[in-house]
Motif scaffolding. Structure first.
Motif, mmCIF file in Angstrom:
data_model
loop_
_atom_site.group_PDB
_atom_site.id
_atom_site.type_symbol
_atom_site.label_atom_id
_atom_site.label_comp_id
_atom_site.label_asym_id
_atom_site.label_seq_id
_atom_site.Cartn_x
_atom_site.Cartn_y
_atom_site.Cartn_z
ATOM 1 N N PHE A 29 32.470 22.646 35.539
ATOM 2 C CA PHE A 29 32.769 24.033 35.110
ATOM 3 C C PHE A 29 32.630 23.621 33.582
ATOM 4 C CE2 PHE A 29 35.792 27.010 33.061
ATOM 5 C CZ PHE A 29 35.087 28.082 33.029
ATOM 6 N N ALA A 30 33.541 22.660 33.126
ATOM 7 C CA ALA A 30 33.334 22.464 31.498
ATOM 8 C C ALA A 30 32.131 22.136 31.178
ATOM 9 C CB ALA A 30 34.181 21.139 31.210
ATOM 10 N N GLY A 31 31.081 21.488 31.843
ATOM 11 C CA GLY A 31 29.851 21.277 31.460
ATOM 12 C C GLY A 31 29.069 22.645 31.220
ATOM 13 N N GLU A 32 29.214 23.451 32.189
ATOM 14 C CA GLU A 32 28.404 24.917 32.251
ATOM 15 C C GLU A 32 28.658 25.548 31.000
ATOM 16 O OE1 GLU A 32 29.441 26.283 36.053
ATOM 17 O OE2 GLU A 32 28.327 24.750 36.913
ATOM 18 N N LEU A 33 29.843 25.378 30.340
ATOM 19 C CA LEU A 33 30.384 25.999 29.307
ATOM 20 C C LEU A 33 29.549 25.637 27.915
ATOM 21 C CD1 LEU A 33 34.037 26.425 29.721
ATOM 22 C CD2 LEU A 33 32.458 28.108 30.581
ATOM 23 N N ARG A 34 29.442 26.511 26.867
ATOM 24 C CA ARG A 34 28.966 25.963 25.442
ATOM 25 C C ARG A 34 30.395 26.228 24.614
ATOM 26 N NH1 ARG A 34 24.570 29.374 22.847
ATOM 27 N NH2 ARG A 34 24.718 27.680 21.689
ATOM 28 N N TRP A 35 30.605 25.089 24.031
ATOM 29 C CA TRP A 35 31.874 24.642 23.328
ATOM 30 C C TRP A 35 31.260 24.599 21.597
ATOM 31 C CZ3 TRP A 35 36.389 24.397 25.716
ATOM 32 C CH2 TRP A 35 36.510 24.018 26.926
ATOM 33 N N PHE A 36 32.147 25.100 20.773
ATOM 34 C CA PHE A 36 31.932 25.169 19.304
ATOM 35 C C PHE A 36 33.294 24.863 18.760
ATOM 36 C CE2 PHE A 36 29.018 28.133 21.225
ATOM 37 C CZ PHE A 36 27.644 27.584 20.861
ATOM 38 N N ARG A 37 33.214 24.150 17.479
ATOM 39 C CA ARG A 37 34.386 24.310 16.522
ATOM 40 C C ARG A 37 33.740 25.387 15.659
ATOM 41 N NH1 ARG A 37 35.187 19.572 13.000
ATOM 42 N NH2 ARG A 37 37.176 20.475 12.365
ATOM 43 N N TRP A 38 34.852 25.881 15.004
ATOM 44 C CA TRP A 38 34.405 27.138 14.061
ATOM 45 C C TRP A 38 35.473 27.043 12.934
ATOM 46 C CZ3 TRP A 38 37.853 31.286 12.669
ATOM 47 C CH2 TRP A 38 38.853 31.548 13.574
ATOM 48 N N ASN A 39 35.204 27.622 11.671
ATOM 49 C CA ASN A 39 36.036 28.267 10.799
ATOM 50 C C ASN A 39 35.542 29.299 9.726
ATOM 51 O OD1 ASN A 39 34.621 27.304 8.253
ATOM 52 N ND2 ASN A 39 35.368 24.928 8.819
ATOM 53 N N ALA A 40 36.378 29.873 9.203
ATOM 54 C CA ALA A 40 35.819 30.933 8.238
ATOM 55 C C ALA A 40 35.644 30.457 6.982
ATOM 56 C CB ALA A 40 36.927 31.959 8.325
ATOM 57 N N PHE A 41 35.277 29.307 6.813
ATOM 58 C CA PHE A 41 34.554 28.603 5.353
ATOM 59 C C PHE A 41 35.806 28.390 4.677
ATOM 60 C CE2 PHE A 41 30.747 30.794 6.711
ATOM 61 C CZ PHE A 41 29.796 29.920 6.125
ATOM 62 N N GLU A 42 36.788 28.128 5.335
ATOM 63 C CA GLU A 42 38.215 27.658 4.692
ATOM 64 C C GLU A 42 38.485 26.148 4.763
ATOM 65 O OE1 GLU A 42 39.676 28.289 8.779
ATOM 66 O OE2 GLU A 42 38.320 29.320 7.577
#
Length: 173
Positions: free
Chosen positions: A132-145
């Motif tokens: 299941f974990a491998g079927e998901l798309r994962w991202f880090r994110w930030n609001a340019f801070e």
């Protein structure tokens, strides 16, 4: 407050701007409770905050549901995303008591099981949870801070189901 080994993971060149959208349907989901449990010392013993949303849509829609107006993302391997979740769960945040790796791993598994609706048959089969974990798309994110203190900002997309989650937890010394 850095995640273990994070110096070796330089994401600066992999950032892509993502424009959040604001027309997503919020879905009732247990992800916020699972995230709060993951970073409990950040919230109860320190100055932290945590929020999670689940939307019908994609990562841009999930960020919009959090109220983010401008963001950038960096793709993650599922193992790296789970390592970040484990780190957050093991950490005590800026002022809290560190709970240790076992608690961090459990919290990461619980959050992942919550996303995949595996919690009714606890404990889940590790192979199924990993698939299941491998079927998901994962991202880090930030609001340019700038990222300061203890910070966990993840996006998760389940394209097969048409849902996405935005997770944010932060604690500053």
């Amino acid at each position: 407050g850095e995640a273990p080994g994070s110096r070796a993971l330089d994401f600066a060149d992999d950032w892509t701007e993502l424009q959040p959208t604001t027309d997503a349907e919020l879905l009732d989901d247990d992800a916020e409770l699972a995230l709060r449990q993951l970073v409990e010392p950040w919230l109860t013993e320190s100055n932290g905050r945590a929020e999670a949303v689940c939307v019908a849509g994609d990562a841009a829609a999930a960020l919009g549901a959090l109220g983010v107006r401008r963001a950038r993302v960096c793709g993650l391997a599922p193992t790296t995303a789970l390592a970040w979740l484990g780190w957050a769960g093991a950490s005590g945040g800026a002022e809290g008591t560190r709970r240790g790796a076992a608690a961090g791993r459990f919290g990461a598994w619980w959050l992942l099981a919550t996303l995949g609706d595996f919690i009714d048959d606890w404990p889940p089969d590790p192979a199924e949870l990993g698939e299941f974990a491998g079927e998901l798309r994962w991202f880090r994110w930030n609001a340019f801070e700038p990222e300061v203190g203890w910070n966990l900002q993840l996006l998760v997309e389940d394209r097969a189901e048409g849902v996405a989650w935005a997770l944010v937890a932060a604690d500053h010394a």
